[in-house]
Enzyme design. Structure first.
Site, PDB file in Angstrom:
ATOM      1  N   ASP A  17       0.857  -1.176   0.000  1.00  0.00           N
ATOM      2  CA  ASP A  17       0.000   0.000   0.000  1.00  0.00           C
ATOM      3  C   ASP A  17       0.904   1.241   0.000  1.00  0.00           C
ATOM      4  O   ASP A  17       2.100   1.150   0.296  1.00  0.00           O
ATOM      5  CB  ASP A  17      -0.892  -0.043   1.252  1.00  0.00           C
ATOM      6  CG  ASP A  17      -1.706   1.214   1.447  1.00  0.00           C
ATOM      7  OD1 ASP A  17      -2.272   1.718   0.460  1.00  0.00           O
ATOM      8  OD2 ASP A  17      -1.767   1.692   2.592  1.00  0.00           O
ATOM      9  N   ASP A  19      -0.236   5.175   0.916  1.00  0.00           N
ATOM     10  CA  ASP A  19      -0.483   6.110   2.021  1.00  0.00           C
ATOM     11  C   ASP A  19      -0.634   5.378   3.349  1.00  0.00           C
ATOM     12  O   ASP A  19      -1.418   4.434   3.468  1.00  0.00           O
ATOM     13  CB  ASP A  19      -1.752   6.922   1.747  1.00  0.00           C
ATOM     14  CG  ASP A  19      -1.603   7.834   0.547  1.00  0.00           C
ATOM     15  OD1 ASP A  19      -0.933   8.871   0.668  1.00  0.00           O
ATOM     16  OD2 ASP A  19      -2.141   7.487  -0.530  1.00  0.00           O
TER      17      ASP A  19
END
Length: 241
Positions: A17, A19
């Site tokens: 991922d 953020d």
């Protein structure tokens, strides 16, 4: 939860991922920055993995490329509605922006009434941000629920200070599973690292497949392993201090 095992370049495929995992969460979505040592480590790790490293994000792939420039990785953007199966491949889009035209129109009034709410238009997804207006969480969620009422072809997800809508049938777990069906990921053991509610789809998919599921941060999770925060993720990846 347990600390995750080290990456084995000979057998693992790594999905990250963005953020809250590779970069800290900030009030301005355009204000994130990945330091050069982290970029260099990601480039080296991708080479070690023979390209089996992908960024899986709610962001558009074009935005990921901007933040990770000059590097290009395999990627799934907008929770998988955009996909790039290899660094040099074209971006594939699974839906068009016109599907959300009615929702855009329906959100106009709440945005006018609450200018502190910010709408991010990703084309194939719409995101209401309330990070700088936490008192408007209920208003944002209610507005999105009303704007999507009766739309079985759409799914609404509540994330970290956001409420997002995009076409149904797609999430990070589905996107990861699709990427695992093709080289350079096929035949490898998946690792996924993510911090938010939207990452739980991929964490569950990876755990069910016998892979390495890693939650970044302290939120409850289906993941088997945990890393405390973004700096801990960087240390695990081998980013130099």
């Amino acid at each position: 939860m347990l600390k995750p095992p080290a990456i084995d370049p000979s057998r693992h495929a790594v999905f990250l991922d963005f953020d809250g995992t590779l970069v800290e969460l900030v009030d301005d979505p355009d204000g994130v920055r990945l330091a050069p040592p982290a970029l260099e480590r990601l480039e080296a790790l991708s080479e070690e993995l023979s390209g089996a490293l992908a960024i899986v994000s709610g962001r558009r792939i074009s935005d990921l490329d901007r933040f990770l420039a000059p590097l290009r990785f395999a990627a799934a953007g907008v929770h998988g509605l955009e996909r790039r199966p290899a660094p040099g491949a074209a971006v594939e889009r699974l839906a068009g922006p016109e599907l959300l035209d009615d929702v855009r129109s329906a959100l106009t009034d709440v945005l006018a009434a609450h200018p502190r709410l910010k709408l991010e238009d990703k084309g194939t997804a719409l995101v209401l941000h309330y990070r700088t207006a936490g008192d408007l969480q209920e208003a944002a969620e209610a507005a999105m629920a009303q704007a999507t009422s009766g739309r079985d072809d759409l799914v609404v997800m509540n994330g970290d200070n956001i409420v997002e809508v995009h076409p149904a049938g797609m999430d990070k777990g589905v996107a990861l599973g699709a990427m695992m069906e093709h080289p350079p990921f096929k035949g490898r053991v998946p690792i996924y690292v993510g911090d938010d509610t939207t990452d739980e789809f991929a964490l569950k998919t990876v755990r069910q497949a016998g892979g390495v599921s890693i939650k970044a941060g302290s939120k409850p999770s289906a993941a088997e392993f945990r890393l405390a925060d973004v700096p801990a993720v960087h240390r695990w990846l081998g980013v130099p201090d």
